[in-house]
Design an enzyme around this catalytic site. Structure first.
Site, PDB file in Angstrom:
ATOM      1  N   LYS A  35       0.822  -1.210   0.000  1.00  0.00           N
ATOM      2  CA  LYS A  35       0.000   0.000   0.000  1.00  0.00           C
ATOM      3  C   LYS A  35       0.858   1.262   0.000  1.00  0.00           C
ATOM      4  O   LYS A  35       0.384   2.349   0.325  1.00  0.00           O
ATOM      5  CB  LYS A  35      -0.939  -0.012   1.203  1.00  0.00           C
ATOM      6  CG  LYS A  35      -1.966  -1.138   1.162  1.00  0.00           C
ATOM      7  CD  LYS A  35      -2.910  -1.068   2.344  1.00  0.00           C
ATOM      8  CE  LYS A  35      -3.956  -2.180   2.272  1.00  0.00           C
ATOM      9  NZ  LYS A  35      -4.879  -2.157   3.438  1.00  0.00           N
ATOM     10  N   ARG A  93      11.077 -13.932   9.204  1.00  0.00           N
ATOM     11  CA  ARG A  93      10.361 -12.766   9.762  1.00  0.00           C
ATOM     12  C   ARG A  93       9.765 -13.137  11.125  1.00  0.00           C
ATOM     13  O   ARG A  93       9.885 -12.378  12.091  1.00  0.00           O
ATOM     14  CB  ARG A  93       9.276 -12.306   8.793  1.00  0.00           C
ATOM     15  CG  ARG A  93       8.373 -11.186   9.317  1.00  0.00           C
ATOM     16  CD  ARG A  93       7.463 -10.713   8.185  1.00  0.00           C
ATOM     17  NE  ARG A  93       6.311  -9.972   8.628  1.00  0.00           N
ATOM     18  CZ  ARG A  93       6.282  -8.654   8.866  1.00  0.00           C
ATOM     19  NH1 ARG A  93       7.387  -7.949   8.718  1.00  0.00           N
ATOM     20  NH2 ARG A  93       5.173  -8.046   9.232  1.00  0.00           N
ATOM     21  N   HIS A 121       3.182  -3.668  11.737  1.00  0.00           N
ATOM     22  CA  HIS A 121       1.809  -4.058  12.067  1.00  0.00           C
ATOM     23  C   HIS A 121       0.999  -2.837  12.483  1.00  0.00           C
ATOM     24  O   HIS A 121       1.454  -2.044  13.310  1.00  0.00           O
ATOM     25  CB  HIS A 121       1.788  -5.063  13.225  1.00  0.00           C
ATOM     26  CG  HIS A 121       2.252  -6.432  12.832  1.00  0.00           C
ATOM     27  ND1 HIS A 121       2.655  -7.375  13.759  1.00  0.00           N
ATOM     28  CD2 HIS A 121       2.382  -7.017  11.613  1.00  0.00           C
ATOM     29  CE1 HIS A 121       2.994  -8.483  13.130  1.00  0.00           C
ATOM     30  NE2 HIS A 121       2.846  -8.286  11.829  1.00  0.00           N
ATOM     31  N   TYR A 168       3.144 -13.493  18.706  1.00  0.00           N
ATOM     32  CA  TYR A 168       4.519 -13.922  18.955  1.00  0.00           C
ATOM     33  C   TYR A 168       4.779 -14.101  20.444  1.00  0.00           C
ATOM     34  O   TYR A 168       5.621 -14.914  20.832  1.00  0.00           O
ATOM     35  CB  TYR A 168       5.500 -12.910  18.357  1.00  0.00           C
ATOM     36  CG  TYR A 168       5.382 -12.811  16.852  1.00  0.00           C
ATOM     37  CD1 TYR A 168       5.711 -13.888  16.034  1.00  0.00           C
ATOM     38  CD2 TYR A 168       4.933 -11.647  16.236  1.00  0.00           C
ATOM     39  CE1 TYR A 168       5.599 -13.814  14.655  1.00  0.00           C
ATOM     40  CE2 TYR A 168       4.814 -11.561  14.854  1.00  0.00           C
ATOM     41  CZ  TYR A 168       5.144 -12.647  14.072  1.00  0.00           C
ATOM     42  OH  TYR A 168       5.023 -12.577  12.716  1.00  0.00           O
TER      43      TYR A 168
END
Length: 292
Positions: A169, A240, A263, A272
């Protein structure tokens, strides 16, 4: 229908949506249209009960919940578009409750396994030098695959040790990289001209001298995982995921990790934390249980 779908595609393009996502939306809407046509319904008189029947149809086809959720989201957005165009006055998908998707805990590598993976490339070859640089940068910055493959020579600053990541984006974030990644990037830049036969700005080039594909990168990861004897079902995102967990394990706060990963929502990063808790519980069990 064809005219409406074409107009909707043009609207999605203006939102700079990725081609893969756009194609998925169009497939979802086309599938739904064929379903209601078989039921002798049309887009204008669809009700919630039709949506329920469609979901049941997808379930019988064996679709995963994540796929069903995407279908519902596709339809909801398409009906929003139809309302904006004045085709209808009500969105029948608006009040349909989207099923919850269970977020799978991502596979990660231990620090020792990452070391083995990153040591696998053969630095006596140009390909190995390039692959080493790619893997080191991905682990150092926690980048997505397409962010890594979209890097240009203008997105890296080796003096200040950072890379500029761009999402699909066109959102940007600056991510620091360590001295090891900088070292192997320098090595790669010394031989990059041998690959860059078309004088491109893309940082990482394949052996044909053009931008590497996702599939190409995935083959590289898979190959080196095998070379390093890593017996885990890893994918192109494993580095990642490992980056995020290793930062948290070593004391980084979750908000900083969220920013580094790009994020928007903290909930996306919190998964995580669950990996760390699960690993700690397993370690406690192994140390404490007499028959572990």
């Amino acid at each position: 229908m064809d005219g409406l779908l074409l107009g909707y595609e043009e609207t999605l393009e203006k939102k700079h949506m990725s081609k893969n996502t756009m194609d998925a939306y169009v497939r979802d809407i086309t599938r739904f249209y064929n379903f209601i046509k078989d039921r002798e319904e049309n887009l204008e008189n669809v009700e919630v009960v039709s949506i329920m029947a469609y979901v049941q149809y997808l379930q019988k086809e064996g679709r995963a919940i994540s796929s069903i959720v995407r279908n519902i989201v596709s339809l909801r957005n398409f009906y929003k578009y139809l309302m904006l165009k004045g085709v209808l006055n009500e969105n029948p998908v608006l009040y349909y409750q989207i099923p919850k998707v269970e977020h799978k805990v991502p596979k990660i590598l231990t620090i020792e396994e990452v070391d083995k993976l990153l040591e696998a490339p053969n630095l006596d070859t140009n390909k190995g030098i390039r692959d080493k640089a790619m893997l080191e940068v991905m682990y150092a910055a926690g980048m997505k695959v397409m962010e890594l493959l979209s890097l240009t020579i203008y997105d890296i600053d080796l003096k200040l040790s950072y890379v500029r990541c761009r999402s699909l984006k066109e959102e940007e974030r600056i991510v620091p990289i360590g001295s090891v990644a900088v070292k192997y990037l320098k090595n790669y830049l010394n031989i990059r001209h041998k690959l860059n036969i078309y004088n491109l700005d893309v940082l990482f080039l394949n052996l044909r001298g053009v931008q590497m594909s996702r599939q190409g990168f995935w083959k590289i990861v898979k190959y080196y995982a095998k070379e390093a004897n890593i017996d885990k079902n890893i994918n192109a995102f494993t580095l990642r995921h490992s980056f995020a967990v290793h930062l948290l394990q070593n004391g980084a706060d979750i908000k900083s990790v969220q920013e580094l990963l790009g994020h928007k929502e903290l909930s996306a990063t919190q998964i995580y934390s669950s990996v760390i808790k699960r690993n700690k519980i397993a370690q406690v069990y192994k140390k404490s249980h007499p028959r572990a």
